[in-house]
Design a protein around this motif. Sequence first.
Motif, mmCIF file in Angstrom:
data_model
loop_
_atom_site.group_PDB
_atom_site.id
_atom_site.type_symbol
_atom_site.label_atom_id
_atom_site.label_comp_id
_atom_site.label_asym_id
_atom_site.label_seq_id
_atom_site.Cartn_x
_atom_site.Cartn_y
_atom_site.Cartn_z
ATOM 1 N N UNK A 27 0.974 -1.189 -0.018
ATOM 2 C CA UNK A 27 0.031 0.075 -0.038
ATOM 3 C C UNK A 27 0.758 1.400 -0.163
ATOM 4 N N UNK A 28 1.857 1.224 0.927
ATOM 5 C CA UNK A 28 2.615 2.478 0.957
ATOM 6 C C UNK A 28 3.510 2.856 -0.459
ATOM 7 N N UNK A 29 4.081 1.662 -0.905
ATOM 8 C CA UNK A 29 4.571 1.572 -1.948
ATOM 9 C C UNK A 29 3.847 2.209 -3.451
ATOM 10 N N UNK A 30 2.539 1.678 -3.142
ATOM 11 C CA UNK A 30 1.712 1.837 -4.516
ATOM 12 C C UNK A 30 1.222 3.366 -4.316
ATOM 13 N N UNK A 31 1.209 4.001 -3.110
ATOM 14 C CA UNK A 31 0.773 5.392 -3.020
ATOM 15 C C UNK A 31 1.920 6.234 -3.448
ATOM 16 N N UNK A 32 3.291 5.812 -3.419
ATOM 17 C CA UNK A 32 4.442 6.406 -3.904
ATOM 18 C C UNK A 32 4.283 6.523 -5.239
ATOM 19 N N UNK A 70 -7.773 1.681 -11.123
ATOM 20 C CA UNK A 70 -8.339 3.046 -11.073
ATOM 21 C C UNK A 70 -9.669 3.023 -11.025
ATOM 22 N N UNK A 71 -10.048 4.265 -10.257
ATOM 23 C CA UNK A 71 -11.686 4.445 -10.053
ATOM 24 C C UNK A 71 -12.044 5.223 -11.283
ATOM 25 N N UNK A 102 -19.188 9.450 -2.053
ATOM 26 C CA UNK A 102 -18.182 10.245 -1.185
ATOM 27 C C UNK A 102 -17.263 9.109 -0.622
ATOM 28 N N UNK A 103 -17.702 7.747 -0.865
ATOM 29 C CA UNK A 103 -16.745 6.809 -0.712
ATOM 30 C C UNK A 103 -15.400 6.911 -1.539
ATOM 31 N N UNK A 104 -15.708 7.097 -2.985
ATOM 32 C CA UNK A 104 -14.581 7.094 -3.611
ATOM 33 C C UNK A 104 -14.221 8.389 -4.310
ATOM 34 N N UNK A 105 -14.868 9.353 -4.226
ATOM 35 C CA UNK A 105 -14.727 10.837 -4.611
ATOM 36 C C UNK A 105 -14.412 11.728 -3.583
ATOM 37 N N UNK A 106 -13.641 12.929 -3.798
ATOM 38 C CA UNK A 106 -13.449 13.885 -2.979
ATOM 39 C C UNK A 106 -13.633 15.249 -4.075
ATOM 40 N N UNK A 107 -14.573 15.903 -3.710
ATOM 41 C CA UNK A 107 -15.224 17.241 -4.380
ATOM 42 C C UNK A 107 -14.288 18.186 -4.106
ATOM 43 N N UNK A 129 -6.897 -0.647 -3.922
ATOM 44 C CA UNK A 129 -6.115 -1.613 -3.837
ATOM 45 C C UNK A 129 -6.719 -2.802 -3.135
ATOM 46 N N UNK A 130 -7.034 -3.850 -3.911
ATOM 47 C CA UNK A 130 -7.874 -5.212 -3.326
ATOM 48 C C UNK A 130 -9.067 -4.783 -3.068
ATOM 49 N N UNK A 131 -9.785 -3.794 -3.612
ATOM 50 C CA UNK A 131 -11.356 -3.283 -3.330
ATOM 51 C C UNK A 131 -11.449 -2.307 -2.267
ATOM 52 N N UNK A 132 -10.131 -1.921 -1.499
ATOM 53 C CA UNK A 132 -10.176 -1.073 -0.525
ATOM 54 C C UNK A 132 -9.478 0.159 -1.110
ATOM 55 N N UNK A 133 -10.035 1.550 -0.745
ATOM 56 C CA UNK A 133 -9.681 2.785 -1.186
ATOM 57 C C UNK A 133 -8.288 2.951 -0.833
ATOM 58 N N UNK A 134 -7.397 3.226 -1.832
ATOM 59 C CA UNK A 134 -6.036 3.576 -1.864
ATOM 60 C C UNK A 134 -5.804 5.237 -1.815
#
Length: 194
Positions: free
Chosen positions: A73-78, A129-130, A139-144, A168-173
């Motif tokens: 997860x941390x690597x993917x964020x980078x 990608x979403x 609001x679960x997947x988007x930030x306005x 990532x694996x169905x959980x919000x990254x």
Amino acid sequence: MASDPTAGGAPAEMPVEPDDQIDIPGKPEGDLQQLQAEKADLQDKLLRALAEAQNVRRRAQQDVERERKFGIERFAKDVLSVADNLGRALSALPSNTDSIDPALKNVIVGVQATERELQSALERHGVTRIEALGKPFNAEFHQAMMEIEDPSVPAGTVVQELIPGYLIAGRLLRAAMVGVSKGGPAARPASNEN
């Protein structure tokens, strides 16, 4: 001369019948109940220990599975910042590549190929990608980030994607940072789908 115990002075031992009860000195009848209680207690402790061992094994398997899914997860964020920069580079390029220098055209093709390969590598590791454009705001997947006046689109619909979101694996990254329409008829409520 050997003496025969049955013949002479000592009386012969009598055989014990199964129905006869023998009193064993130092073993009162209460000891049997105590031993049975100890046995039941030890069996209970054994069953509890086996159940605890099974729970520990199950939790360890769940931890391993969770680490396998979300350990990057941390690597993917980078890496997402690299994907963002490639996306920005591609969006800054001219849409019509017919009138540009062939060498520059090859660079553009290379950057596009690199971006596709990066997206493919992310997907192989469970990072997806979403899809936000044209979808109702969720609001679960988007930030306005802003509201955009557009009467041709139902209110609450994502009309602009500033930064893509990922799972990532169905959980919000990372949530998708989007612009949402505030004009037109109301959009249908967002479902839990991406």
